[in-house]
Design a protein around this motif. Structure first.
Motif, mmCIF file in Angstrom:
data_model
loop_
_atom_site.group_PDB
_atom_site.id
_atom_site.type_symbol
_atom_site.label_atom_id
_atom_site.label_comp_id
_atom_site.label_asym_id
_atom_site.label_seq_id
_atom_site.Cartn_x
_atom_site.Cartn_y
_atom_site.Cartn_z
ATOM 1 N N GLY A 153 0.813 -1.210 0.000
ATOM 2 C CA GLY A 153 0.000 0.000 0.000
ATOM 3 C C GLY A 153 0.845 1.257 0.000
ATOM 4 N N TYR A 235 3.621 -1.511 3.379
ATOM 5 C CA TYR A 235 3.463 -2.857 3.941
ATOM 6 C C TYR A 235 2.571 -3.731 3.073
ATOM 7 C CZ TYR A 235 4.795 0.120 7.838
ATOM 8 O OH TYR A 235 5.426 1.047 8.618
ATOM 9 N N LEU A 237 0.579 -7.419 3.783
ATOM 10 C CA LEU A 237 0.284 -8.431 4.786
ATOM 11 C C LEU A 237 -0.491 -9.565 4.142
ATOM 12 C CD1 LEU A 237 -0.892 -5.729 7.299
ATOM 13 C CD2 LEU A 237 1.278 -6.931 7.401
ATOM 14 N N ARG A 239 -1.700 -13.879 4.588
ATOM 15 C CA ARG A 239 -2.225 -14.710 5.664
ATOM 16 C C ARG A 239 -1.111 -15.192 6.598
ATOM 17 N NH1 ARG A 239 -3.792 -20.003 6.340
ATOM 18 N NH2 ARG A 239 -2.816 -20.607 4.391
ATOM 19 N N ARG A 273 -10.767 7.366 -6.667
ATOM 20 C CA ARG A 273 -10.858 6.492 -5.506
ATOM 21 C C ARG A 273 -9.465 5.936 -5.260
ATOM 22 N NH1 ARG A 273 -16.319 3.190 -7.262
ATOM 23 N NH2 ARG A 273 -17.709 4.996 -7.136
ATOM 24 N N TYR B 77 -9.126 1.904 0.932
ATOM 25 C CA TYR B 77 -9.505 1.260 -0.324
ATOM 26 C C TYR B 77 -9.716 -0.227 -0.097
ATOM 27 C CZ TYR B 77 -9.959 0.389 -5.282
ATOM 28 O OH TYR B 77 -10.462 0.046 -6.511
ATOM 29 N N GLU B 79 -9.849 -3.724 -2.292
ATOM 30 C CA GLU B 79 -9.726 -4.485 -3.544
ATOM 31 C C GLU B 79 -10.711 -5.628 -3.436
ATOM 32 O OE1 GLU B 79 -5.757 -6.083 -4.426
ATOM 33 O OE2 GLU B 79 -5.049 -4.496 -3.134
ATOM 34 N N ASP B 82 -12.906 -11.075 -7.429
ATOM 35 C CA ASP B 82 -13.464 -11.203 -8.777
ATOM 36 C C ASP B 82 -14.722 -12.060 -8.697
ATOM 37 O OD1 ASP B 82 -11.386 -9.787 -9.962
ATOM 38 O OD2 ASP B 82 -10.148 -11.595 -10.154
ATOM 39 N N ARG B 85 -15.247 -16.212 -9.328
ATOM 40 C CA ARG B 85 -14.035 -16.971 -9.040
ATOM 41 C C ARG B 85 -14.294 -18.052 -7.983
ATOM 42 N NH1 ARG B 85 -8.794 -14.607 -6.263
ATOM 43 N NH2 ARG B 85 -7.745 -16.608 -6.134
ATOM 44 N N GLY B 90 -8.396 -20.111 2.581
ATOM 45 C CA GLY B 90 -7.083 -19.496 2.760
ATOM 46 C C GLY B 90 -6.589 -18.724 1.556
ATOM 47 N N ALA B 92 -6.126 -15.831 -1.057
ATOM 48 C CA ALA B 92 -6.341 -14.385 -1.019
ATOM 49 C C ALA B 92 -7.393 -14.031 -2.073
ATOM 50 C CB ALA B 92 -5.037 -13.644 -1.295
ATOM 51 N N GLY B 94 -8.935 -10.777 -2.039
ATOM 52 C CA GLY B 94 -8.981 -9.329 -2.172
ATOM 53 C C GLY B 94 -8.085 -8.752 -1.101
ATOM 54 N N ALA B 95 -8.193 -7.451 -0.887
ATOM 55 C CA ALA B 95 -7.344 -6.837 0.128
ATOM 56 C C ALA B 95 -7.966 -5.531 0.587
ATOM 57 C CB ALA B 95 -5.942 -6.592 -0.420
ATOM 58 N N GLU B 97 -6.783 -1.714 2.145
ATOM 59 C CA GLU B 97 -5.628 -0.866 2.422
ATOM 60 C C GLU B 97 -5.950 0.135 3.514
ATOM 61 O OE1 GLU B 97 -3.344 0.741 -0.796
ATOM 62 O OE2 GLU B 97 -2.353 2.202 0.516
ATOM 63 N N ALA B 102 -1.344 -2.989 2.512
ATOM 64 C CA ALA B 102 -2.304 -3.768 1.746
ATOM 65 C C ALA B 102 -2.395 -5.124 2.424
ATOM 66 C CB ALA B 102 -1.840 -3.910 0.303
ATOM 67 N N ALA B 103 -3.541 -5.396 3.049
ATOM 68 C CA ALA B 103 -3.706 -6.629 3.817
ATOM 69 C C ALA B 103 -4.663 -7.557 3.086
ATOM 70 C CB ALA B 103 -4.247 -6.316 5.212
ATOM 71 N N ASP B 104 -4.222 -8.760 2.819
ATOM 72 C CA ASP B 104 -5.050 -9.713 2.088
ATOM 73 C C ASP B 104 -6.318 -10.082 2.864
ATOM 74 O OD1 ASP B 104 -3.391 -9.864 -0.074
ATOM 75 O OD2 ASP B 104 -2.390 -11.712 0.549
ATOM 76 N N ASN B 106 -8.739 -13.248 3.046
ATOM 77 C CA ASN B 106 -8.629 -14.653 2.647
ATOM 78 C C ASN B 106 -9.992 -15.339 2.698
ATOM 79 O OD1 ASN B 106 -5.601 -14.461 2.729
ATOM 80 N ND2 ASN B 106 -6.082 -14.065 4.878
ATOM 81 N N GLU B 121 -16.196 0.087 -2.701
ATOM 82 C CA GLU B 121 -15.246 0.791 -3.557
ATOM 83 C C GLU B 121 -15.429 2.292 -3.407
ATOM 84 O OE1 GLU B 121 -14.878 0.226 -7.763
ATOM 85 O OE2 GLU B 121 -14.224 -1.837 -7.410
ATOM 86 N N GLU B 122 -16.676 2.675 -3.272
ATOM 87 C CA GLU B 122 -16.978 4.094 -3.141
ATOM 88 C C GLU B 122 -16.791 4.550 -1.703
ATOM 89 O OE1 GLU B 122 -20.728 6.919 -4.330
ATOM 90 O OE2 GLU B 122 -20.827 4.774 -4.770
#
Lengths: 466, 173
Positions: A153, A235, A237, A239, A273, B77, B79, B82, B85, B90, B92, B94-95, B97, B102-104, B106, B121-122
């Motif tokens: 990020g 960072y 991150l 799992r 955004r 934000y 993410e 999809d 899918r 376990g 990932a 999306g994520a 922030e 940026a944290a996944d 799961n 998103e908005e």
């Protein structure tokens, strides 16, 4: 996240029957033995403490080595990775290159070196003792500056050979945002940068002037003290792992250009955004790259290694002999990753309900009455209104593949219109180059030219056509 | 999200307590927690994702827990996964922030993503306000179809009481 599925679109020339695995070594342009070193790079991934230093200056390769370490190292291990990139602008995972970056300047490269290495007061460490000139050769400067979207990020930063990046990968249980920034601060202090500290944004800053007792961030504070950012953190991150990487400006001769590189002509017209960068005054700490690396390694060993872990030097060839690294480079260099991963944004030439800001003076260069307003989602125009006409053909176009707005506007208009002035203006806004000697001015094409010559052969396969 | 939850408490105690004391997020978060918990079977992962199951265990809604949302700080934000899918437990998908991270996110169990919460998103801050709300306007992330494997994966997850106990002791590890 299905990242590999995007690759095929950008490297369509790959022979259909060939699979990706194990193609990398044979594609390397520079001949040489790769197997022994390749084994060396991946064999330590289960060691409890690992230290790597990359000799490559390719930003896509270095970030892909880092990502490979993140994904494939033992979950309990702790890793330090150090590298420096050739001139590069790196945007955060969820940022907008049209908003954050001056794409025209990126194409042009750095040009001749500036006389003064920094607009800031001279080094707080007591002089630019290690002024590096790696970027001063005309060849390097003519090369376009690389544009990279990283996986972590945060905001946009500039890298060059005078900036060393550190990266620490560790288990989530011991991760915290300041832990390794503090490690780097200890290294800097050991090198004489006594007024380095971590600020509230997890960046490393240096205070200059005054009598100490500092409590503010961001430029001039009370008592004649100025605060400059020397290192930015970001960072990622997952799992099982956490990654903290940061820049450290040691002796960049290009600081005077950074502000311009990170200012887009479209800034006043885009509402995005995602994540916007926070501007900070920057300076060099005036420390040599080797000294910095040595000091950081020493602090890292003190924290984790008790002097046991040895630094492994990773060269381009052995990095490229690892399939996962090659895959990473392929993905990071696709226009779909760099531009197509942009969070939704709107562009409008006049104030709208959604974005009521007064527009910058450059809007006066447009023909009277010309207005454009469109929404771009993941690089694709999803709705557009231009001068009140219905430009249906604009929608579904991908912004990064537009080669010339003059043609695009003319084609989209139901009636013949003069699109030259407006088209040129939009080209300027979106970084499109329309010089006669260029095959294509689309920003998507930039990615191809930004990969280092030494590795470009390794990440292509198929018929070898560039 | 195990990592963030811990790190912020250690590194930024001020930010952490500021979120807890926020007059806006606290009451709304509590409400959503109690309302949804009575309506569906809810399970949690150690990585702080939740999933609500329909009575027949064929479909579900997932998101990140209130505990994680608080620890993350301001989410700027999301993410989103999809649509369409199919993922394993376990993976990932999306994520989120926040604070340069940026944290996944799961997948708690094997499932197929059928719908994503485009509101995020908005308005990514919705996750800070109502992270465990699976209704319209809530901070849920995706709706999913649950596979056979997914039903088996449920055994590895915690129920609400076990998760509350888990988060209460997490900082002590």
């Amino acid at each position: 996240m299905a990242l590999t599925s995007r690759l095929s679109r950008v490297f369509p020339r790959r022979a259909p029957s060939t699979a990706t695995p194990a193609r990398a070594p044979s594609r390397t342009r520079t001949p040489g033995p790769t197997t022994p070193t390749a084994r060396a790079f991946t064999q330590s991934l289960s060691a409890p403490v690992q230290i790597y230093r990359s000799t490559s200056t390719d930003p896509y390769l270095n970030l892909s080595i880092e990502h490979h370490l993140l994904q494939h190292s033992d979950p309990a291990s702790t890793i330090l990775f150090l590298y420096a990139n050739r001139p590069t602008v790196v945007i955060g995972r969820n940022q907008n290159p049209w908003l954050e970056v001056n794409l025209h300047q990126l194409r042009q490269g750095l040009g001749p070196p500036l006389q003064s290495p920094s607009p800031s007061p001279s080094s707080p460490a007591g002089g630019q003792t290690a002024q590096q000139q790696e970027d001063a050769s005309p060849g390097t400067n003519a090369a376009p500056i690389a544009l990279v979207r990283r996986r972590s990020g945060g905001g946009t930063v500039f890298h060059d050979a005078g900036n060393v990046n550190y990266s620490v990968i560790c288990p989530p249980a011991v991760f915290d945002r300041d832990r390794h920034a503090e490690m780097v601060v200890r290294a800097l202090r050991r090198l004489g940068v006594l007024r380095a500290r971590v600020n509230g944004r997890h960046d490393i800053v240096v205070d200059v002037g005054g009598e100490g007792g500092i409590d503010g961030d961001g430029g001039r504070t009370g008592g004649g003290v100025q605060t400059f950012k020397v290192s930015g953190s970001a960072y990622k991150l997952t799992r099982t792992r956490s990654l903290h990487h940061g820049t450290c400006l040691l002796s960049s001769p290009n600081l005077g250009r950074v502000s311009g590189l990170l200012r887009s002509p479209a800034e006043g017209f885009i509402k995005a955004r995602g994540v916007e960068s926070v501007r900070s005054p920057i300076c060099n700490v005036g420390v040599g790259a080797d000294a910095f690396v040595e000091a950081v390694v020493r602090e890292f060993r003190t924290m984790y290694g008790h002097g046991t872990a040895r630094t492994q030097v990773v060269g381009e060839e052995e990095a490229l002999a690892t399939e996962g690294v090659v895959k990473g480079v392929r993905e990071l260099t696709t226009p779909e990753w760099i531009f197509g991963q942009t969070p939704q944004f709107t562009f409008s030439t006049c104030p709208t309900e959604d974005d009521a800001r007064e527009r910058p003076p450059s809007v006066d260069d447009l023909p009277d009455g010309f207005q454009a307003n469109f929404t771009v989602r993941h690089g694709e125009i999803t709705s557009a209104a231009v001068s009140g006409l219905e430009y249906h053909d604009l929608t579904r176009q991908r912004l990064h593949y537009i080669q010339d707005w003059k043609r695009t506007l003319a084609r989209a208009s139901p009636t013949p219109v003069d699109t030259d002035v407006a088209g040129d203006w939009l080209n300027h806004m979106f970084g499109i180059e329309t010089a006669a000697d260029k095959a294509s001015g689309a920003v998507a094409e930039m990615a191809v030219g930004m990969i280092s010559d030494s590795i470009v052969g390794s990440i292509r396969d198929g018929d070898g056509t560039p | 999200m195990a990592s963030i939850a811990r790190c912020l408490r250690v590194a930024r105690p001020s930010a952490f307590s500021a979120v807890i004391q926020s007059p806006v997020s606290r009451p709304i978060g509590l409400r959503s927690f109690s309302v949804t918990a009575t309506n569906a079977i809810r399970k949690y992962t150690k990585e702080h994702e939740w999933i609500d199951l329909s009575a027949d265990k064929k479909t579900g809604v997932l998101g990140i827990s209130e505990y994680a949302a608080k620890a993350l700080g301001d989410i700027v934000y999301v993410e989103l996964p999809d649509e369409g899918r199919e993922v394993a437990a376990g993976d990932a998908i999306g994520a989120v922030e926040s604070v340069k991270s940026a944290a996944d996110i799961n997948a708690p169990i094997a499932c197929k993503i059928t719908q994503i919460n485009t509101l995020l998103e908005e308005k990514p801050g919705t996750i800070n306000q109502v992270p465990e709300d699976d209704s319209h306007g809530g901070g849920w992330i995706a709706k999913v179809q649950i596979t056979e494997q997914g039903v088996q994966d449920l055994e590895n997850l915690m129920d609400t009481a076990a998760y509350a106990e888990f988060t209460a002791t997490e900082g002590d590890h």
